[in-house]
Design a protein around this motif. Structure first.
Motif, PDB file in Angstrom:
ATOM      1  N   VAL A   1     -75.350  36.488 -20.307  1.00  0.00           N
ATOM      2  CA  VAL A   1     -74.052  37.067 -20.643  1.00  0.00           C
ATOM      3  C   VAL A   1     -74.196  37.846 -21.939  1.00  0.00           C
ATOM      4  O   VAL A   1     -74.709  37.320 -22.933  1.00  0.00           O
ATOM      5  N   THR A   2     -73.784  39.111 -21.909  1.00  0.00           N
ATOM      6  CA  THR A   2     -73.767  39.916 -23.123  1.00  0.00           C
ATOM      7  C   THR A   2     -72.319  40.258 -23.449  1.00  0.00           C
ATOM      8  O   THR A   2     -71.598  40.786 -22.608  1.00  0.00           O
ATOM      9  N   PHE A   3     -71.901  39.903 -24.656  1.00  0.00           N
ATOM     10  CA  PHE A   3     -70.532  40.172 -25.088  1.00  0.00           C
ATOM     11  C   PHE A   3     -70.572  40.860 -26.446  1.00  0.00           C
ATOM     12  O   PHE A   3     -71.241  40.395 -27.367  1.00  0.00           O
ATOM     13  N   GLN A   4     -69.894  41.977 -26.537  1.00  0.00           N
ATOM     14  CA  GLN A   4     -69.861  42.769 -27.765  1.00  0.00           C
ATOM     15  C   GLN A   4     -71.275  43.120 -28.239  1.00  0.00           C
ATOM     16  O   GLN A   4     -71.569  43.119 -29.432  1.00  0.00           O
ATOM     17  N   GLY A   5     -72.145  43.409 -27.269  1.00  0.00           N
ATOM     18  CA  GLY A   5     -73.494  43.851 -27.594  1.00  0.00           C
ATOM     19  C   GLY A   5     -74.494  42.764 -27.909  1.00  0.00           C
ATOM     20  O   GLY A   5     -75.657  43.058 -28.185  1.00  0.00           O
ATOM     21  N   GLN A   6     -74.068  41.494 -27.840  1.00  0.00           N
ATOM     22  CA  GLN A   6     -74.981  40.410 -28.160  1.00  0.00           C
ATOM     23  C   GLN A   6     -75.061  39.420 -27.001  1.00  0.00           C
ATOM     24  O   GLN A   6     -74.048  39.073 -26.394  1.00  0.00           O
ATOM     25  N   GLU A   7     -76.286  38.963 -26.714  1.00  0.00           N
ATOM     26  CA  GLU A   7     -76.454  37.972 -25.651  1.00  0.00           C
ATOM     27  C   GLU A   7     -75.969  36.614 -26.140  1.00  0.00           C
ATOM     28  O   GLU A   7     -76.247  36.209 -27.272  1.00  0.00           O
ATOM     29  N   MET A   8     -75.234  35.921 -25.270  1.00  0.00           N
ATOM     30  CA  MET A   8     -74.604  34.663 -25.656  1.00  0.00           C
ATOM     31  C   MET A   8     -75.273  33.475 -24.985  1.00  0.00           C
ATOM     32  O   MET A   8     -75.746  33.568 -23.853  1.00  0.00           O
ATOM     33  N   GLU A   9     -75.279  32.333 -25.702  1.00  0.00           N
ATOM     34  CA  GLU A   9     -75.688  31.068 -25.107  1.00  0.00           C
ATOM     35  C   GLU A   9     -74.500  30.547 -24.298  1.00  0.00           C
ATOM     36  O   GLU A   9     -73.397  30.439 -24.807  1.00  0.00           O
ATOM     37  N   MET A  10     -74.735  30.224 -23.025  1.00  0.00           N
ATOM     38  CA  MET A  10     -73.640  29.755 -22.183  1.00  0.00           C
ATOM     39  C   MET A  10     -74.175  28.798 -21.116  1.00  0.00           C
ATOM     40  O   MET A  10     -75.104  29.153 -20.384  1.00  0.00           O
ATOM     41  N   PRO A  11     -73.619  27.588 -21.010  1.00  0.00           N
ATOM     42  CA  PRO A  11     -74.047  26.654 -19.966  1.00  0.00           C
ATOM     43  C   PRO A  11     -73.869  27.257 -18.577  1.00  0.00           C
ATOM     44  O   PRO A  11     -72.991  28.111 -18.370  1.00  0.00           O
ATOM     45  N   PRO A  12     -74.684  26.836 -17.612  1.00  0.00           N
ATOM     46  CA  PRO A  12     -74.659  27.450 -16.277  1.00  0.00           C
ATOM     47  C   PRO A  12     -73.288  27.501 -15.621  1.00  0.00           C
ATOM     48  O   PRO A  12     -72.911  28.538 -15.058  1.00  0.00           O
ATOM     49  N   LYS A  13     -72.532  26.414 -15.676  1.00  0.00           N
ATOM     50  CA  LYS A  13     -71.258  26.406 -14.960  1.00  0.00           C
ATOM     51  C   LYS A  13     -70.227  27.310 -15.629  1.00  0.00           C
ATOM     52  O   LYS A  13     -69.392  27.912 -14.963  1.00  0.00           O
ATOM     53  N   GLU A  14     -70.271  27.428 -16.944  1.00  0.00           N
ATOM     54  CA  GLU A  14     -69.387  28.377 -17.623  1.00  0.00           C
ATOM     55  C   GLU A  14     -69.717  29.796 -17.158  1.00  0.00           C
ATOM     56  O   GLU A  14     -68.826  30.587 -16.851  1.00  0.00           O
ATOM     57  N   LEU A  15     -71.012  30.099 -17.119  1.00  0.00           N
ATOM     58  CA  LEU A  15     -71.441  31.436 -16.710  1.00  0.00           C
ATOM     59  C   LEU A  15     -71.038  31.716 -15.260  1.00  0.00           C
ATOM     60  O   LEU A  15     -70.546  32.792 -14.942  1.00  0.00           O
ATOM     61  N   GLU A  16     -71.228  30.731 -14.377  1.00  0.00           N
ATOM     62  CA  GLU A  16     -70.887  30.914 -12.967  1.00  0.00           C
ATOM     63  C   GLU A  16     -69.385  31.108 -12.781  1.00  0.00           C
ATOM     64  O   GLU A  16     -68.941  31.909 -11.945  1.00  0.00           O
TER      65      GLU A  16
END
Length: 229
Positions: free
Chosen positions: A146-161
Motif C-alpha cells: 500500500v502506498t499512501f501520499q507517496g510512501q509505502e505503508m506497513e499494513m497487516p494482510p487483512k487490513e490490506l485485503e
C-alpha cells in the motif's frame, strides 16, 4: 493446495494439543506442535508452516508477541486461540495481524471450517497482478503493498485485503457480514466487531485522505463503503 497443508499448533495444554492434533490429522493436515511461544517462533523461523494456530496464554512468549514477530516477516494465516473469549483479546489479536480467532472451548467442526476458510482466502492471493489506484493511494493485492501520499505503508494482510476490496468496489455499500464473507471467508462464524476494528485501523492510517476526494465512510445501520467524490 499442492501437497498437504502444514499447520503449526501452539498450545501449552497437552490435552487440547493432543485432541486438536488428532482432528487436524484426520482432516489430512500435517501438524507440528510447540508448547512455548519462544519455541514456536524458533520453529517458524527454521521451517515456516502454511498456517499457525496460536494460543494466547503461553510460557516463554505469549501469543500476542509471537503474532507480532511473525508478522514482521510473513503473511501466513494466523488463527488465535483464546480461552477468555473477551473482546479485548480478540481485538488485540486482530490489530496485531491475526486473520481469525477461536474461543475455547470450541467445536472441532467449527475449527476445521475456520481453518479452511482462512486457507481459501490466503490461496486467492496467488493470482495475476491486481492493483487499484486513486489520488494519493495505490493498493497492490498481489505484492501486498500500500502506498499512501507517496510512501509505502506497513499494513497487516487483512487490513490490506479489506482496503483493496472496498477500493475495488468504490461507492458500493457493504454490510459487515458481506465484508466478513468477502474478505475473511466466514460463512456463519464471523463477528461484526472484526470489521469495525479493521475499518478503525484503516482510518487511522489513512488520515487526510478526504483531501484526495475519497474516504472509507460509515453508512449508518448498513455498513461501510469506499466513497469517491
Amino acid at each position: 493446495m499442492k501437497g498437504k497443508m502444514r499447520i503449526l499448533l501452539v498450545d501449552d495444554d497437552p490435552n487440547i494439543m493432543q485432541l486438536v492434533k488428532l482432528y487436524l490429522e484426520k482432516e489430512g493436515f500435517e501438524v507440528d506442535t510447540a508448547d512455548r511461544g519462544d519455541a514456536a517462533l524458533e520453529m517458524f523461523r527454521k521451517n515456516p508452516p502454511s498456517l499457525m494456530l496460536l494460543d494466547i496464554m503461553l510460557p516463554g512468549l505469549d501469543g500476542w508477541e509471537v503474532c507480532r514477530e511473525v508478522r514482521r516477516t510473513s503473511k501466513i494465516p494466523i488463527i488465535m486461540l483464546t480461552a477468555k473469549g473477551e473482546t479485548f483479546d480478540k481485538v488485540l489479536g486482530l490489530e496485531l495481524g491475526a486473520d481469525d480467532y477461536i474461543t475455547k472451548p470450541f467445536e472441532p467442526k467449527e475449527m476445521i471450517a475456520r481453518i479452511k476458510a482462512v486457507a481459501r482466502r490466503y490461496q486467492t492471493g496467488e493470482s495475476p497482478a491486481r492493483e487499484c489506484s486513486y489520488p494519493g493511494l495505490t493498493v497492490n493485492i498481489s505484492r501486498y503493498s500500500v502506498t499512501f501520499q507517496g510512501q509505502e505503508m506497513e499494513m497487516p494482510p487483512k487490513e490490506l485485503e479489506l482496503l483493496y476490496f472496498l477500493a475495488s468496489n468504490a461507492n458500493k455499500v457493504f454490510t459487515r457480514q458481506q465484508l466478513l464473507e468477502q474478505v475473511w471467508g466466514f460463512d456463519f462464524f464471523g463477528d461484526s466487531r472484526t470489521v469495525d476494528v479493521h475499518v478503525k485501523r484503516l482510518r487511522e492510517k489513512l488520515q487526510g485522505c478526504e483531501a484526495y476526494g475519497w474516504s472509507i465512510t460509515t453508512v449508518w445501520s448498513v455498513g461501510y463503503k469506499f466513497e469517491v467524490q
